[in-house]
Design a protein around this motif. Structure first.
Motif, PDB file in Angstrom:
ATOM      1  N   UNK A 341       2.875  -7.229  -7.780  1.00 29.11           N
ATOM      2  CA  UNK A 341       3.507  -6.303  -8.688  1.00 29.11           C
ATOM      3  C   UNK A 341       2.857  -4.873  -8.436  1.00 29.11           C
ATOM      4  N   UNK A 342       3.792  -4.147  -7.639  1.00 31.47           N
ATOM      5  CA  UNK A 342       3.139  -2.698  -7.462  1.00 31.47           C
ATOM      6  C   UNK A 342       4.126  -1.613  -8.054  1.00 31.47           C
ATOM      7  N   UNK A 343       4.773  -2.183  -9.222  1.00 34.26           N
ATOM      8  CA  UNK A 343       5.625  -1.366  -9.688  1.00 34.26           C
ATOM      9  C   UNK A 343       4.885  -0.189 -10.461  1.00 34.26           C
ATOM     10  N   UNK A 344       5.922   0.986 -10.695  1.00 33.12           N
ATOM     11  CA  UNK A 344       5.130   2.210 -11.577  1.00 33.12           C
ATOM     12  C   UNK A 344       4.023   2.802 -10.971  1.00 33.12           C
ATOM     13  N   UNK A 345       4.063   2.917  -9.673  1.00 35.32           N
ATOM     14  CA  UNK A 345       2.865   3.710  -9.016  1.00 35.32           C
ATOM     15  C   UNK A 345       3.531   5.110  -8.327  1.00 35.32           C
ATOM     16  N   UNK A 346       2.894   5.661  -7.361  1.00 37.42           N
ATOM     17  CA  UNK A 346       3.558   6.927  -6.831  1.00 37.42           C
ATOM     18  C   UNK A 346       3.715   6.914  -5.490  1.00 37.42           C
ATOM     19  N   UNK A 347       4.090   5.827  -4.760  1.00 33.78           N
ATOM     20  CA  UNK A 347       4.208   5.754  -3.363  1.00 33.78           C
ATOM     21  C   UNK A 347       5.837   5.989  -2.899  1.00 33.78           C
ATOM     22  N   UNK A 348       6.031   7.268  -2.529  1.00 28.24           N
ATOM     23  CA  UNK A 348       7.287   7.791  -2.123  1.00 28.24           C
ATOM     24  C   UNK A 348       7.579   7.471  -0.562  1.00 28.24           C
ATOM     25  N   UNK A 349       6.732   7.372   0.205  1.00 33.09           N
ATOM     26  CA  UNK A 349       6.831   6.970   1.631  1.00 33.09           C
ATOM     27  C   UNK A 349       5.766   5.788   2.136  1.00 33.09           C
ATOM     28  N   UNK A 350       6.272   4.694   2.166  1.00 32.51           N
ATOM     29  CA  UNK A 350       5.546   3.259   2.593  1.00 32.51           C
ATOM     30  C   UNK A 350       5.331   3.433   4.052  1.00 32.51           C
ATOM     31  N   UNK A 351       4.309   4.107   4.476  1.00 38.74           N
ATOM     32  CA  UNK A 351       4.028   4.383   5.912  1.00 38.74           C
ATOM     33  C   UNK A 351       3.040   3.222   6.447  1.00 38.74           C
ATOM     34  N   UNK A 352       2.942   3.126   7.611  1.00 33.88           N
ATOM     35  CA  UNK A 352       2.043   2.036   8.197  1.00 33.88           C
ATOM     36  C   UNK A 352       0.759   2.824   8.506  1.00 33.88           C
ATOM     37  N   UNK A 353      -0.128   3.114   7.530  1.00 31.54           N
ATOM     38  CA  UNK A 353      -1.247   3.907   7.708  1.00 31.54           C
ATOM     39  C   UNK A 353      -2.479   2.958   7.977  1.00 31.54           C
ATOM     40  N   UNK A 354      -2.366   2.243   8.992  1.00 31.94           N
ATOM     41  CA  UNK A 354      -3.270   1.141   9.421  1.00 31.94           C
ATOM     42  C   UNK A 354      -4.064   1.725  10.587  1.00 31.94           C
ATOM     43  N   UNK A 355      -5.383   1.582  10.724  1.00 28.66           N
ATOM     44  CA  UNK A 355      -6.179   1.923  11.642  1.00 28.66           C
ATOM     45  C   UNK A 355      -5.785   1.412  12.929  1.00 28.66           C
ATOM     46  N   UNK A 356      -6.050   2.157  13.964  1.00 32.11           N
ATOM     47  CA  UNK A 356      -5.842   1.710  15.624  1.00 32.11           C
ATOM     48  C   UNK A 356      -6.778   0.766  15.763  1.00 32.11           C
ATOM     49  N   UNK A 357      -6.418  -0.142  16.768  1.00 34.63           N
ATOM     50  CA  UNK A 357      -7.258  -1.064  17.463  1.00 34.63           C
ATOM     51  C   UNK A 357      -8.528  -0.380  18.372  1.00 34.63           C
ATOM     52  N   UNK A 376       8.358  -3.356  -6.343  1.00 36.13           N
ATOM     53  CA  UNK A 376       8.057  -1.761  -6.078  1.00 36.13           C
ATOM     54  C   UNK A 376       8.852  -0.926  -6.930  1.00 36.13           C
ATOM     55  N   UNK A 377       9.386  -1.339  -8.144  1.00 35.98           N
ATOM     56  CA  UNK A 377       9.964  -0.898  -8.964  1.00 35.98           C
ATOM     57  C   UNK A 377       9.454   0.727  -9.283  1.00 35.98           C
ATOM     58  N   UNK A 378      10.343   1.761  -9.431  1.00 39.40           N
ATOM     59  CA  UNK A 378       9.728   2.957 -10.260  1.00 39.40           C
ATOM     60  C   UNK A 378       8.525   3.614  -9.530  1.00 39.40           C
ATOM     61  N   UNK A 379       8.685   3.645  -8.267  1.00 39.16           N
ATOM     62  CA  UNK A 379       7.481   4.477  -7.237  1.00 39.16           C
ATOM     63  C   UNK A 379       8.199   5.748  -6.564  1.00 39.16           C
ATOM     64  N   UNK A 380       9.446   6.033  -6.765  1.00 38.52           N
ATOM     65  CA  UNK A 380       9.804   7.046  -6.055  1.00 38.52           C
ATOM     66  C   UNK A 380      10.215   6.907  -4.595  1.00 38.52           C
ATOM     67  N   UNK A 381      10.150   5.588  -4.140  1.00 32.30           N
ATOM     68  CA  UNK A 381      10.182   5.291  -2.470  1.00 32.30           C
ATOM     69  C   UNK A 381      11.464   5.909  -2.140  1.00 32.30           C
ATOM     70  N   UNK A 382      11.321   6.402  -0.717  1.00 34.26           N
ATOM     71  CA  UNK A 382      12.473   7.014  -0.125  1.00 34.26           C
ATOM     72  C   UNK A 382      12.661   6.307   1.214  1.00 34.26           C
ATOM     73  N   UNK A 383      11.437   6.092   1.795  1.00 33.43           N
ATOM     74  CA  UNK A 383      11.337   5.255   3.043  1.00 33.43           C
ATOM     75  C   UNK A 383      10.312   4.064   3.221  1.00 33.43           C
ATOM     76  N   UNK A 384      10.404   3.194   4.052  1.00 33.22           N
ATOM     77  CA  UNK A 384       9.731   2.006   4.103  1.00 33.22           C
ATOM     78  C   UNK A 384       9.649   1.806   5.710  1.00 33.22           C
ATOM     79  N   UNK A 385       8.359   1.845   6.295  1.00 35.58           N
ATOM     80  CA  UNK A 385       8.171   1.602   7.585  1.00 35.58           C
ATOM     81  C   UNK A 385       8.743   0.245   8.059  1.00 35.58           C
ATOM     82  N   UNK A 386       9.336   0.129   8.970  1.00 38.82           N
ATOM     83  CA  UNK A 386       9.828  -1.086   9.746  1.00 38.82           C
ATOM     84  C   UNK A 386       8.549  -2.091   9.708  1.00 38.82           C
TER      85      UNK A 386
END
Length: 654
Positions: A341-357, A376-386
C-alpha cells in the motif's frame, strides 16, 4: 394437590425473578447482574458459581466473597475504590478478573493487599483506573501465574525492569494509551513467554535496541518514534506483525537479521522527507553505526538492506508518508512481498531511478517476484516507467484511483522485444498491455481524456473501474480486448449519453455500474451478459427494454434503479423484475410519473391497474379529457346549428 400447585407457582416465580434480574445459567453456572443499578454485591449468591458479571453498576466497595468455585469475575464500569483485604481470599480458582473503569487509584495499600490474596490469577484487566507507576507496581505483586495483563488508559510514564519481576509467565501485555516515555533495559527481556505487546498511544521517541525474541505481535503505533533499530545478532526472532504507524519515522526500521515478519505497518509517518532513497538508506546506516557505538568507523555493509533482504514480509503499508519517489531498490529486496500500500504519497512520476551496473551503462532490471496487490491511490501520478511494470511479474490488482494517469493507445505500447536502453522512460501515458497477470484495475477519478480502442490489448482484466472520469471519451472497441474476461465494470459519473457508450457482448460480465450518467436506453449487447448486480441509478431512463430485462433477469440478483424518470404506465419491465423477486434495495425511494404527478413505485406496484385504468394504449388522461371536451363542444355547436336551421325552415314554410 393445592400444595403441589403452590410449590410449582413458587418455583416459577423464583425462576422468573432470577431471569429478570440475575439471569442464571444453571448449565454453565454463570450469572449476570450487568446494568442492574446495584450499589453492592448481591447477597446469597449461588456458591457453585463459576462466572459472575457485575459490570456497569455503582458498586464502590468489595467485601468478602464466598464463592469457592468462581473462575471469572467482571467488576468493570463500577465506582470501585475499596477492596477489603480478605475480599478475594476464598476465590482459590479465580483465573480471570476484570476491574477496568473504576477508581482503584484510591486506597492503594488496602486494594493491593486485597489483590495479593489471589495468586492463581491468569488474566487481569486494570485499565482506566488513573493508575501511576507505583500503583501498578503494587497491584502486580504476587502475580506469578499471570498470563494476560491489560492496563490501557492509565497514567504510566516509565516502565522499569522490576515492574514484571513477579509475573515472568506473561504472554500478553497491553499498555496502550498511557504516558510512557521511557522503558528501562531488561523490562520485557526476562519475559520468555511474551508473545503480544501493545504499547500504542504513548510518548516513546525511539526504539534503539530491540531484543524481544519471543514476541510475535508488537504494536508501537501512535507514539513519537523517530527510528527503530535492532542490533544484529544471530538469534531467531519470532516477530510476525509490527505496527509502527502514526509515528515520526524518517527511515525504514532496521529489524533483526533473522525474523519471521509477515506484516509491517509504516503508514502515517515522515518517510520520504529526505527526498531520495539513497539519502534515506545512507542516513539509516549511519544512525545504526552510532547506536552500536561504532562512531565514525566506516563500515561497507548496508545494514538496512542486509536485514530487509532476509525478511519473509508479505504485506507492507507505506501509505500517508512523504515519498516523492518510489523506493525501488529497498522494496525489491522483499522477495516474498505480496501486498504493497503506497497510497497518499507524492509520487508524480514513477521513474526507474535505479543505479547502473558497474560494468554497464544500462539500467538494472529489478523485480517484485511475488507482488500481487499494489495500491498507488492519490499520489498525483502522471507517468509510470515501462520498466516498473516489467518488474511486476505476478501483479493481479492495481489501484490507481485519484491520479492523472492516461492510458496509452495501442501504438504507444512498448514491445516486449525492446531492450531497456530503447524504452521511453518518460512516457506521458501508461501502457497496461505488458501486465499479463493483471486482473483488477481501478482508474477511477484520473481525469482520463480518451479511452482508445484496444486500450487493454493483451490484457485479461476481470474487473475495471473507470468511474468519475467526467470528460472521458470512450472509443468504439475500447473494451474489445477484455470482453471475454471482464466480470465487473464500473463506468459511473462519466456524463455519458447513449451515443458515447460502446459495450461489446461480454459473456462473463456479472457486475455492471452505469449510474450517474445521461443514459435513457440500455445497450442490447447486455443480453449476452449473465448480470447478477446492475446499477442504473441517476440516469434519464423513462422506461426499460422489456425484452432485454426479460433476458437478463434469468441471472439478476440485485438492481439499483433510483433517480430516473420512469413512466408508471409503461412498466412491463418493472413487473418482470418484481415477479422474479429480484432485489431492488432503493425501490422505496424510487418514483414513477403519471403526467406531472409522481407515485412511489412500491405503491404503484400494489395496484398498477387502478393508476393506469384511464390510460388506453398509451394515451395520456389529459389527452382523453381534451378529446372529450372537444367532442362535447362539437356536439353542442351542431345541436345549436341544427335547431337554428329547423327554426328557419319553419319560418320559410309559413
Amino acid at each position: 394437590m393445592v400444595k403441589h400447585t403452590f410449590a410449582n407457582l413458587l418455583l416459577w416465580s423464583l425462576g422468573h425473578a432470577l431471569y429478570a434480574t440475575g439471569k442464571m445459567d444453571d448449565g454453565a453456572k454463570e450469572q449476570s447482574w450487568r446494568n442492574q443499578n446495584l450499589d453492592s454485591v448481591p447477597l446469597d449468591l449461588d456458591v457453585g458459581l463459576r462466572s459472575l458479571d457485575l459490570s456497569n453498576n455503582f458498586i464502590r466497595q468489595l467485601h468478602k466473597l464466598d464463592l469457592p468455585y468462581l473462575e471469572q469475575l467482571d467488576l468493570s464500569s463500577n465506582q470501585l475504590e475499596l477492596i477489603s483485604e480478605g475480599a478475594l481470599g476464598d476465590l482459590a480458582l479465580l483465573e480471570k478478573l476484570n476491574l477496568s473503569i473504576n477508581a482503584l487509584n484510591n486506597n492503594l495499600d488496602r486494594n493491593s493487599k486485597g489483590l495479593q490474596s489471589i495468586g492463581g490469577l491468569k488474566s487481569l484487566d486494570i485499565s482506566l483506573n488513573s493508575l501511576g507507576d507505583e500503583a501498578v507496581k503494587l497491584y502486580l505483586q504476587n502475580k506469578s501465574s499471570l498470563e494476560q495483563l491489560k492496563m490501557s488508559g492509565n497514567s504510566l510514564t516509565w516502565l522499569t525492569h522490576y515492574l514484571f519481576k513477579e509475573s515472568e509467565g506473561l504472554r500478553s501485555i497491553i499498555i496502550d494509551n498511557n504516558l510512557i516515555s521511557a522503558i528501562d533495559r531488561g523490562t520485557f527481556e526476562p519475559l520468555e513467554k511474551l508473545e503480544k505487546l501493545n504499547l500504542a498511544k504513548n510518548n516513546l521517541a525511539h526504539i534503539c535496541d530491540f531484543k524481544l525474541q519471543r514476541v510475535k505481535y508488537l504494536n508501537l503505533s501512535r507514539n513519537s518514534i523517530e527510528f527503530f533499530i535492532a542490533v544484529e545478532d544471530n538469534h531467531m526472532y519470532s516477530l510476525e506483525i509490527l505496527d509502527l504507524s502514526h509515528n515520526k519515522l524518517l527511515y525504514f526500521p532496521i529489524l533483526p537479521k533473522f525474523n519471521q515478519l509477515k506484516y509491517l505497518y509504516l503508514n502515517h509517518n515522515l518517510l520520504g522527507n529526505l527526498n531520495s532513497e539513497a539519502s534515506m538508506v545512507l542516513e539509516a546506516n549511519s544512525l545504526y553505526n552510532d547506536v552500536v557505538r561504532q562512531g565514525d568507523l566506516i563500515i561497507g555493509k548496508n545494514n538496512l538492506h542486509s536485514t530487509w533482504r532476509l525478511m519473509p514480509l508479505s504485506y507492507i503499508d507505506l501509505s500517508y508518508n512523504h515519498f516523492t519517489s518510489f523506493p525501488l531498490e529497498t522494496l525489491s529486496l522483499l522477495s516474498s512481498l505480496e501486498g504493497l500500500d503506497f497510497g497518499f504519497n507524492c509520487v508524480q512520476n514513477l521513474t526507474w531511478n535505479v543505479r547502473h551496473d558497474s560494468a554497464s551503462e544500462y539500467y538494472r532490471q529489478l523485480y517484485f517476484p511475488s507482488l500481487k496487490y499494489l495500491n498507488m491511490q492519490s499520489n498525483g501520478l502522471v507517468s509510470v516507467s515501462p520498466l516498473f511494470f516489467q518488474a511486476l511479474t505476478q501483479v493481479e490488482k492495481i489501484n490507481l484511483q485519484d491520479n492523472s494517469v492516461q492510458p496509452c493507445a495501442p501504438v504507444g505500447q512498448v514491445h516486449s522485444s525492446s531492450s531497456p536502453q530503447q524504452l521511453n522512460l518518460n512516457s506521458s501515458c501508461v501502457a497496461f498491455g505488458k501486465l499479463r497477470t493483471l486482473k483488477h484495475l481501478s482508474l477511477e477519478d484520473n481525469n482520463i481524456r480518451i479511452l482508445h480502442a484496444n486500450a487493454f490489448q493483451k490484457s485479461a482484466l476481470v474487473s475495471l473501474n473507470l468511474a468519475r472520469n467526467s470528460h472521458m471519451v470512450m472509443q468504439a472497441g475500447a473494451l474489445e480486448d477484455i470482453k471475454e474476461t471482464l466480470q465487473s465494470l464500473t463506468i459511473s459519473e462519466l456524463n455519458m449519453t447513449n451515443s458515447e457508450l460502446f459495450l461489446p457482448c461480454m459473456p462473463m460480465l456479472m457486475h455492471l455500474n452505469i449510474s450517474n450518467n445521461n443514459l435513457n436506453v440500455l445497450p442490447n449487447s447486455l443480453s449476452c451478459s449473465p448480470l447478477r448486480e446492475f446499477n442504473i441509478r441517476n440516469n434519464a431512463f423513462v422506461s426499460l427494454n422489456y425484452t432485454l430485462i426479460l433476458a437478463i433477469s434469468a441471472h439478476l440478483h440485485v438492481m439499483h434503479i433510483h433517480g430516473n424518470y420512469f413512466t408508471c404506465c409503461d412498466s412491463q419491465w418493472l413487473s418482470t423484475l418484481n415477479n422474479s423477486r429480484i432485489k431492488m434495495p432503493d425501490i422505496t425511494h424510487t418514483e414513477c410519473f403519471i403526467g406531472d404527478s409522481s407515485i412511489p413505485i412500491n405503491e404503484y406496484l400494489k395496484n398498477s391497474s387502478l393508476y393506469c385504468s384511464l390510460h388506453i394504449k398509451g394515451i395520456h388522461i389529459g389527452q382523453i379529457i381534451i378529446v372529450v371536451l372537444f367532442v362535447t363542444v362539437l356536439i353542442t355547436v351542431l345541436t345549436m346549428v341544427t335547431r337554428k336551421m329547423c327554426c328557419l325552415k319553419k319560418s320559410f314554410i309559413v
